[in-house]
Design a protein around this motif. Structure first.
Motif, PDB file in Angstrom:
ATOM      1  N   ILE A  26       0.849  -1.197   0.000  1.00 29.96           N
ATOM      2  CA  ILE A  26       0.000   0.000   0.000  1.00 29.96           C
ATOM      3  C   ILE A  26       0.884   1.246   0.000  1.00 29.96           C
ATOM      4  O   ILE A  26       1.761   1.398   0.858  1.00 29.96           O
ATOM      5  N   VAL A  27       0.655   2.139  -0.952  1.00 34.32           N
ATOM      6  CA  VAL A  27       1.419   3.392  -1.013  1.00 34.32           C
ATOM      7  C   VAL A  27       0.800   4.364  -0.011  1.00 34.32           C
ATOM      8  O   VAL A  27      -0.381   4.701  -0.093  1.00 34.32           O
ATOM      9  N   VAL A  28       1.604   4.804   0.943  1.00 36.80           N
ATOM     10  CA  VAL A  28       1.100   5.603   2.059  1.00 36.80           C
ATOM     11  C   VAL A  28       0.395   6.869   1.591  1.00 36.80           C
ATOM     12  O   VAL A  28      -0.699   7.206   2.062  1.00 36.80           O
ATOM     13  N   SER A  29       0.992   7.588   0.658  1.00 41.08           N
ATOM     14  CA  SER A  29       0.408   8.856   0.214  1.00 41.08           C
ATOM     15  C   SER A  29      -0.889   8.655  -0.565  1.00 41.08           C
ATOM     16  O   SER A  29      -1.734   9.550  -0.609  1.00 41.08           O
ATOM     17  N   ASP A  30      -1.070   7.471  -1.159  1.00 39.22           N
ATOM     18  CA  ASP A  30      -2.299   7.195  -1.913  1.00 39.22           C
ATOM     19  C   ASP A  30      -3.447   6.765  -1.010  1.00 39.22           C
ATOM     20  O   ASP A  30      -4.611   7.081  -1.291  1.00 39.22           O
ATOM     21  N   ASN A  31      -3.126   6.012   0.046  1.00 39.92           N
ATOM     22  CA  ASN A  31      -4.188   5.453   0.894  1.00 39.92           C
ATOM     23  C   ASN A  31      -3.726   5.389   2.349  1.00 39.92           C
ATOM     24  O   ASN A  31      -3.504   4.308   2.901  1.00 39.92           O
ATOM     25  N   PRO A  32      -3.579   6.559   2.988  1.00 41.38           N
ATOM     26  CA  PRO A  32      -3.070   6.572   4.370  1.00 41.38           C
ATOM     27  C   PRO A  32      -3.952   5.810   5.352  1.00 41.38           C
ATOM     28  O   PRO A  32      -3.441   5.183   6.284  1.00 41.38           O
TER      29      PRO A  32
END
Length: 253
Positions: free
Chosen positions: A67-73
């Motif tokens: 999971i990309v943090v900035s896309d789906n915190p």
């Protein structure tokens, strides 16, 4: 090869025009204890807060379990656990009630007594946080971070201010968490602690990672560079004497 559960690439953060994290990159493998070490002001806390989706990322990418943090915190927050400070707890609730409340935030079903047993606090189930010792508060903060069954657990200087018995018991707890397959990311100023617990450590200074390897390899590299110090080989130290004389049992009543 071990699975990469955390990937940090080119992470940067600035405050008031001053760069405090300067292009940090590293990977953490599933199930390892990974230490982040460094002096005060090195950028450790800011780096962790960006990874934990608690602080915006200026540049770079953080990926936690795909999971990309900035896309789906929010999705990241659901699969990580963060050790809370005692100030984050509610004075009027018992430990069981606190855990039930935290679990409700995630829609998770838990057995509070099982969680408290894991951290040796089942006898304090009906107590409140302000009635507990420092070691008990630290262990309860870890229990509260486990309510959502995290894949990655973040511990920020978990043994600061603890006596030797409490520190050793917390080390055992962290090792037990690792055995469950949970990845632990640890910051500490106690280098002996990092050497004993961590599979690998990253050393930060001035916003950059300046070394990353196993503790043994970092020590070996230092010796290869010609480092020497006066040696005093002892079979025990003062902490060993203290533990031997006072026992390993926790004294927190």
């Amino acid at each position: 090869m071990a699975k990469v559960i955390l990937k940090v690439e080119g992470l940067k953060k600035a405050y008031g025009g001053k760069q405090v994290v300067k292009g940090v990159s590293f990977e953490v493998y599933k199930g390892e204890i990974f230490g982040i070490l460094g002096p005060n002001g090195a950028g450790k806390t800011t780096t962790l807060e960006m990874i934990e989706a608690l602080r915006p990322i200026d540049e770079g990418t953080v990926t936690v379990d795909g999971i990309v943090v900035s896309d789906n915190p929010q999705a990241v927050k659901e699969i990580i656990g963060i050790q809370l400070q005692s100030s984050a707890f509610y004075d009027r609730l018992t430990l069981v009630e606190q855990l039930q409340m935290f679990a409700s935030f995630y829609g998770a079903k838990i057995n509070p007594m099982e969680l408290l047993k894991e951290v040796e606090l089942e006898e304090k189930a009906k107590s409140r946080v302000e009635q507990m010792s420092g070691g008990q508060k630290q262990r309860f903060s870890i229990a509260s971070a486990l309510v959502n069954k995290p894949k990655v657990l973040f511990l920020d200087e978990p043994t600061t201010g603890l006596d030797p018995q409490a520190r050793h018991h917390l080390w055992d707890l962290i090792r037990a968490i690792k055995k469950k397959g949970i990845t632990v990311i640890l910051t500490t100023h106690y280098l002996e602690e990092a050497e004993l617990l961590c599979d690998r450590v990253a050393i930060m200074d001035n916003g950059k990672i300046i070394a990353l390897d196993t503790p043994k390899n970092l020590i070996r590299d230092l010796l290869k560079r010609g480092f020497k110090k006066e040696q005093h080989v002892e079979q025990a130290n003062l902490e060993d004497v203290f533990i031997d004389l006072t026992g390993k049992e926790l004294r927190e009543d």
